[in-house]
Design a protein around this motif. Structure first.
Motif, PDB file in Angstrom:
ATOM      1  N   UNK A 106       0.818  -1.216   0.000  1.00 53.93           N
ATOM      2  CA  UNK A 106       0.000   0.000   0.000  1.00 53.93           C
ATOM      3  C   UNK A 106       0.850   1.265   0.000  1.00 53.93           C
ATOM      4  N   UNK A 107       2.169   1.115  -0.104  1.00 52.93           N
ATOM      5  CA  UNK A 107       3.018   2.292   0.040  1.00 52.93           C
ATOM      6  C   UNK A 107       2.675   3.350  -1.015  1.00 52.93           C
ATOM      7  N   UNK A 108       2.406   4.560  -0.579  1.00 54.22           N
ATOM      8  CA  UNK A 108       2.041   5.694  -1.436  1.00 54.22           C
ATOM      9  C   UNK A 108       0.818   5.426  -2.301  1.00 54.22           C
ATOM     10  N   UNK A 109      -0.038   4.518  -1.881  1.00 54.84           N
ATOM     11  CA  UNK A 109      -1.214   4.218  -2.692  1.00 54.84           C
ATOM     12  C   UNK A 109      -2.115   5.445  -2.823  1.00 54.84           C
ATOM     13  N   UNK A 110      -2.603   5.681  -4.048  1.00 56.20           N
ATOM     14  CA  UNK A 110      -3.504   6.822  -4.286  1.00 56.20           C
ATOM     15  C   UNK A 110      -4.766   6.671  -3.442  1.00 56.20           C
ATOM     16  N   UNK A 111      -5.141   5.434  -3.183  1.00 60.92           N
ATOM     17  CA  UNK A 111      -6.324   5.154  -2.393  1.00 60.92           C
ATOM     18  C   UNK A 111      -6.260   5.831  -1.015  1.00 60.92           C
ATOM     19  N   UNK A 112      -5.082   5.847  -0.430  1.00 65.94           N
ATOM     20  CA  UNK A 112      -4.920   6.452   0.898  1.00 65.94           C
ATOM     21  C   UNK A 112      -5.246   7.945   0.833  1.00 65.94           C
ATOM     22  N   UNK A 113      -4.725   8.610  -0.193  1.00 69.50           N
ATOM     23  CA  UNK A 113      -4.970  10.056  -0.336  1.00 69.50           C
ATOM     24  C   UNK A 113      -6.454  10.332  -0.557  1.00 69.50           C
ATOM     25  N   UNK A 114      -7.089   9.524  -1.396  1.00 69.92           N
ATOM     26  CA  UNK A 114      -8.516   9.735  -1.666  1.00 69.92           C
ATOM     27  C   UNK A 114      -9.321   9.582  -0.383  1.00 69.92           C
TER      28      UNK A 114
END
Ligand code: NAD
Ligand code: UGA
Length: 472
Positions: free
Chosen positions: A348-356
């Motif tokens: 999950x490192x730097x996953x766009x999902x986290x930002x969203x």
């Protein structure tokens, strides 16, 4: 003729060291490969009797099953691993520095340095030391200085750069059939000889014409350059996706059509919610830092823009969700499908999902998440880190983790596809999903998994569909 490599040690049992050296063990039964790590729970996982390996990678378990205990070993005894080996891969993490000089840009080389110091401290015979980690240009020089200043008499160290180009999710295939293997060495007699020995290892399964040998600094820089160029393609296509949304052009059609130019080629032109992963951003920032330290301001600016475009793409996507849901998602239920940074990995490192999800939580939405691979503790940890000002209890009061995609969409106002898992493309019963959602039911496809016809079919069911790179 120089003696052949017979014992390899790899320092770092992570996403790179693990798969890379497992494949070396598979392809070179005559070489003993020991992968060492300070992290005991990681090593324990590599050694579990039922092969519950610490990383998810298609095909990896099969490779480990064939070699573990035969000529592949996992251990926390770093010293012994170093002493026994004639060739040592340094495959430790090189994250972006969080504080001090170059914070936010430069690579943190503390793990590379401590591994190097340990090699110098415990080695009792000569070694070939191979940089496998991605490092700034000229790191090998520092490693050499450390090794030479601390070594015992009669120990000589030859340093090679051998960056890794595997991508997560396809690591095993990439290692079996690499586009190229790159080896950098000093252009001295000894340097070339060391290079030849490593080349022999790869030649056990890689076509020799694909094994490139170059100077040390070129090899180090090539790794950063390759990642920067790949990420640049994604930022370019994502920049164009914004124009498509505003004009009615379709980014899939544009990408398909430019890709037919053999000079451009069709790969790596998929518009998305933004690239993630542990390396693209880190390596570009590293390149930016390098350029700045060399007083190449314009060069630094050029590459920095690739990362900025990626941030913009993520922001733009969350804003489109809010705008489409009548300018407010407060109290609404958003189902996010996919948490990994790409399909076929649990990383999950730097996953766009986290930002969203962070953006949705800032708008005070309720979020339900489903991912087929990412462990739940990992999701909580990532969200806690991303939502700095919110405590874990507050996060948990707005977020639920669900066992299936269908479950996550129950009573949702909107469904967001953030990772391109195959099951989202093929395994979703859209009518059932629609029946369970609040109306109007919105779908946001951040991964272009819905083709034109598929999107039409969803609209006929009743969904309001928004796809990245397509006007509504
Ligand atoms: P990772 O964090 O998964 O693994 C690194 C491991 O090194 C950790 O398990 C850590 O405990 C261990 N380690 C750190 N210092 C140590 C020491 N002194 N002694 C023993 N073990 C130590 O990292 P990763 O994803 O495998 O990446 C490793 C390097 O490879 C990075 O430089 C990265 O940029 C590069 N790279 C990564 C990928 C990828 O797909 N992940 C691809 C190409 C290159
Ligand atoms: C990338 C490179 O592809 C590898 O060659 C390199 O070795 C590695 O970085 C590294 O140095 O760590 P990886 O990050 O594992 O590999 O995965 P990619 O397939 O490159 O995907 C990176 C991100 O870009 C993902 O979020 C993916 O979804 C996104 N992407 C990729 C797009 O948005 N569009 C595309 O067309 C391709």
């Amino acid at each position: 003729a120089p003696t052949k490599v017979s014992k390899i040690c790899c320092i770092g049992a992570g996403y790179v060291g693990g798969p890379t050296c497992a494949v070396i063990a598979l392809k070179c039964p005559h070489i003993q490969v020991t992968i060492v790590d300070l992290n005991k729970s990681r090593i324990d996982a590599w050694n579990t009797p039922d092969f519950k390996l610490p990383i998810y990678e298609p095909g990896l378990e099969d490779v480990v099953r064939q070699c573990r205990g035969r000529n592949l070993f996992f251990s926390t005894d770093v010293d012994k691993g170093i002493q026994e080996a004639d060739l040592i891969f340094v495959s430790v993490n090189t994250p972006t520095k969080k504080s001090g000089v170059g914070a936010g840009f430069a690579a943190d080389l503390k793990y590379v340095e401590s591994a190097t110091r340990q090699i110098a401290a415990v080695a009792t015979s000569s070694k070939i030391v191979v940089e496998k980690s991605t490092v700034p240009c000229r790191t090998a020089e520092s490693m050499r200085t450390i090794l030479e200043a601390n070594s015992k008499p009669n120990c000589r160290f030859d340093i090679l750069s051998n960056p890794e180009f595997l991508a997560e999710g396809t690591a095993i295939n990439d290692l079996f059939k690499p586009d190229r293997v790159l080896i950098g060495s000093l252009q001295t007699e000894e340097g070339k000889e060391a290079c030849e020995k490593l080349k022999e290892v790869y030649a056990n399964w890689v076509d020799p014409t694909r094994i490139l040998t170059v100077g040390l600094w070129s090899s180090e820089l090539t790794k950063l350059a390759a990642n920067a160029m790949l990420a640049q393609r994604i930022s370019s296509i994502n920049a164009l996706s914004a124009i498509c949304e505003a004009t009615g052009a379709n980014i899939d059609e544009v990408a398909y059509s430019i890709g037919f130019d053999s000079r451009i080629g069709p790969k790596f032109l998929k518009a998305s919610v933004g690239f993630g992963g542990s390396c693209f951003q880190k390596d570009i920032l590293n390149l930016v830092y390098l350029s700045e330290s060399l007083h190449l301001k314009e060069v630094a600016e050029y590459w920095r823009q690739v990362v900025e475009m990626n941030e913009y793409q993520k922001r733009r996507f969350s804003k489109r969700v809010v705008d489409t849901l009548f300018n407010t998602i407060t109290g609404k239920n958003i189902a996010v499908l996919g948490f990994a940074f790409k399909a076929d990995t649990g990383d999950t490192r730097e996953s766009a999902s986290i930002t969203l999800i962070r953006d949705f939580l800032k708008e005070r939405a309720n979020v339900s998440i489903y991912d087929p691979q990412v462990p739940h503790e990992q999701i909580w940890q990532d969200l806690e880190e991303a939502c700095g000002d919110m405590g874990i209890e507050e996060i948990k009061s707005s977020v639920t983790l669900r066992p299936t995609a269908l479950d996550a969409t129950q009573c949702a106002d909107a469904l967001v596809i953030a990772t391109e898992w195959k099951e989202f493309r093929e395994g979703i019963d859209w009518q059932t999903v629609y029946d369970g959602m609040n109306k109007p039911a919105f779908v946001f496809d951040g991964r272009l998994i819905l083709g034109l016809e598929e999107a039409e079919r969803l609209r006929r069911i009743g969904f309001k569909v928004t796809v990245i790179g397509r006007g509504n």
